[in-house]
Structure formats: structure tokens, C-alpha cells
Design an enzyme around this catalytic site. Sequence first.
Site, short mmCIF file in Angstrom:
data_model
loop_
_atom_site.label_atom_id
_atom_site.label_comp_id
_atom_site.label_asym_id
_atom_site.label_seq_id
_atom_site.Cartn_x
_atom_site.Cartn_y
_atom_site.Cartn_z
CB SER A 1 61.25 0.88 -57.14
OG SER A 1 60.45 0.79 -58.29
CG ASP B 1 64.27 -3.95 -62.67
OD1 ASP B 1 63.04 -4.03 -62.89
OD2 ASP B 1 64.75 -3.35 -61.69
CG HIS C 1 61.73 -3.94 -59.32
ND1 HIS C 1 62.50 -2.97 -59.92
CD2 HIS C 1 60.87 -3.29 -58.48
CE1 HIS C 1 62.13 -1.78 -59.48
NE2 HIS C 1 61.15 -1.94 -58.60
#
Length: 432
Positions: free
Chosen positions: A141, A374, A401
Site C-alpha cells: 500500500s 482494489d 487490497h
Amino acid sequence: MQGRSIADVPTVRLAVSRLPASGARKGALLAISGGPGGTGLDLIGGAYPPEVLEQFDIVSYDPRGVGRSTPLIQCAGGLDNAGFAGDTVAIEAAERAEVAACVRDTGLDVLRHIGSDEATNDVDLLRAVLGEAQINLLAYSYGTQIAAMYALRFPGHYRSAVLDGVVDIAERPHEWLVGQGRGYQDTFTRLAAYCAGDYQRGGTECPLGDQVTAEATFQQLLRDADARPVAVDEGAGDAVTADDIIAATYSGLLWRSLWQPYLLALQDLREGDGTMIRHFADWQDSAGTNALTAITCTDIAEPTTDRAAVQQQAAALYDAATFDNFNPRPVQFPLLDCDLWPFPGKFVPGKLLPTKPERADHAAPLLFVGTRHDPTTPVGNAERMAKYMKSPLLIREGDGHCAVFNDENSCVDAEVVRYLEDPNSVGDKVCG
């Protein structure tokens, strides 16, 4: 001028954990957490395949300002702007109070050095402390922003770099915020289809009704909770407001595995029990909110008192995700924390970041990993970054995610293992 000892120089201390390789060692694999503001020490306990545990030391750490690292980002004296929907004056007062609390509780000098610029250099300091000529990176991320910048800044200091849930570092801040909003809107639409389809066919009532009216149904739930907060079990916390439901929903949309428990919590809410939604909301609130604000604004703030200057960008963000717009569109959007930050950010394209990132010819290819749906780091980010950096792209079909070494997809994990063993051995691939 008399010199200063190391004891007189402000120091950042990072909490680091290391699990030695169990076999023939290839090096250290440094896991970089998301957020910004996410703790990272627990990444040492990921679902790493045996080949990875055998060949690599697994190293995890809490980034500066976060978790067990010091100094810690603190903004305890701020005000909660929840419940001020549509009240521009009240929202701005709360945002100013939050910024003032960050400056007072954390310190202005610390805030100036808490962003992604320093976090990128911290990775190289960790590499040196670990005694590695080259480091291997596994970033998730927001951590992919740090890994990408590391590859650009220290092209000879990494052997491999896996970036999962990719941030496009060439985007302007408002562009990636709008992209994120669209990602959550897409996921809400897919959640509504699942709710009216497989979920309801399994014998459980869909709290969103049919797919066509799901957004309107959800917005009415928000209006009802805004007018009359929903009670929770004794000891579970405060009654659930519309803002709590929104926070809970952003948590529930993040991973496909949370869709079913989130929908059950939403059904409980409709029946007058907000306890499970409170748990979802509190998880979102506890996920490094202060650090997320401080690091984000330190990176991207463009302070202004000109409301007109922010209206177009604020409107675009409002329109990107419509499912949670339960109040009338604001006549004037308020200034928010990064608009009120005490200094401008520098981690933006054309300033600290290149407008078009390119991998050095002698540097190893990176591996960019994206999930088709996502919500928070759209797959287009990974596609663009792989093209910029002339590196392979690994796409997982599905929702959610981040997937690498999370017991999520064996095809993804196998391809990542192949890459870590030989960074030049893989090409583009799609995993079902």
C-alpha cells in the site's frame, strides 16, 4: 563554533524485528507497512512461504512517528469534526484544532521530518545497519511509495522489490485521492451486487435491498443514524452515528473476506443494534489516524486560505464516491487539515518526486502487484508504475487490497517467490 555530541542531536529511534533465515541465506527481506501511519512490526508474522523463510531474513519495523518508534506522532488535543456535516465553520474549527494539536503534541520540528522523504532514507539506514550491500523489499500500500522512491534514490542498493497495492508516485495528490474515491465506489457497487446475489441466495437477508436501489438504501440508513444514533451493547462505546457507519463501511470494503461480517453488522444496525458496526468503525479509527494525517499533510500539504482555490478539487473528490453522500451537496466545501498545515509538503511530482519515474538501467526490475478491484489503490496505479519503471506487472483477478503472502492467492505467492529467487526471471502475469 563548538561541535555537538550525538546526545545533543535530535534522534529518531526505529523499533525493528528480525527473523533469521532458516537455510542457505540470500539476504534480508525488509517489509514496509502501509498507511501512512501503519505499524509494521507485526509484518514479521506474515504467511511467508517456506522458500522465503529459508532464504531470507525477514525484517520488519515501525516507521518513524509510529507504533513503538520514537518520537511518536500525537494529536490528542484536536476536535472531532463528526456531526458537523454541512457546517463549514464548525468543520474548519475542528480541522484547525486538530492541526494545532499535532503541532503542540508532536512538535513542529518533528512534523517537518516525519514524511516520506525521511522515511525513504530510513530504509537505507536500515540496510546499512543490517550489514547488507543490497536489500530486498516487500512493500504494501502506502509502503510502495517508499519502495518506489528508494529504487529511484538508491538504485544500486536493492536486489529486489515487490510492491503490492501500488501508489502511483507520478500522480498529483488530488488525482490519487479522486482515484481512490472511484475505487471505493466501484467496490461498493460490487458489494451491492454480491449482497443482492450470492449473499442473499445463501439465505441471509440483504440489508441493502436490491442492487439498483442499494446506494439510496444505504444513504437513508445514514440519514436515520444522523437523526438518531443507534444504540450499542453496554461497554461497547458510544451510539453509532452516520459518520461511524461510513468509517465502518470503508473498513468493510477493504477486503472481500470482510464483506459477509460487514453485511451482518449492517443488518444488525437496521434492527437497532449498532454494536458490530461500532467494532468496524473503531478498527478504522484505531488504524493510525493521527499518523495518517500528519504524514500525509507533511508530504502533500498546499496551505491556503483561499477557499475558491480548493473548491474544484473538493468537488471532484465529493463526486468520485457518491454512495456515502447522504447530505445535500455543500454550497461551499470547507478547508481541511492539509489546507491548514503550517508548512507546504514536498513529496509531490515535480518537486521531490520526478514527474515521470524511470528505473536506472543498471537497477533490478521491480515487481508491481495489483488486484483488479482494489478499492484504495486501483489497479491502474500498478499498470502505470510498471510501465514507467520498465518492470513486470502481476495482476490478481478479484477484490480486496493487497494479496502477497496473506494466504490470499497461491498463484500470486508462487510468482513472487520466483521473483525473489531471481528478479530477472518473471514477466507480466495474471492470476485468477
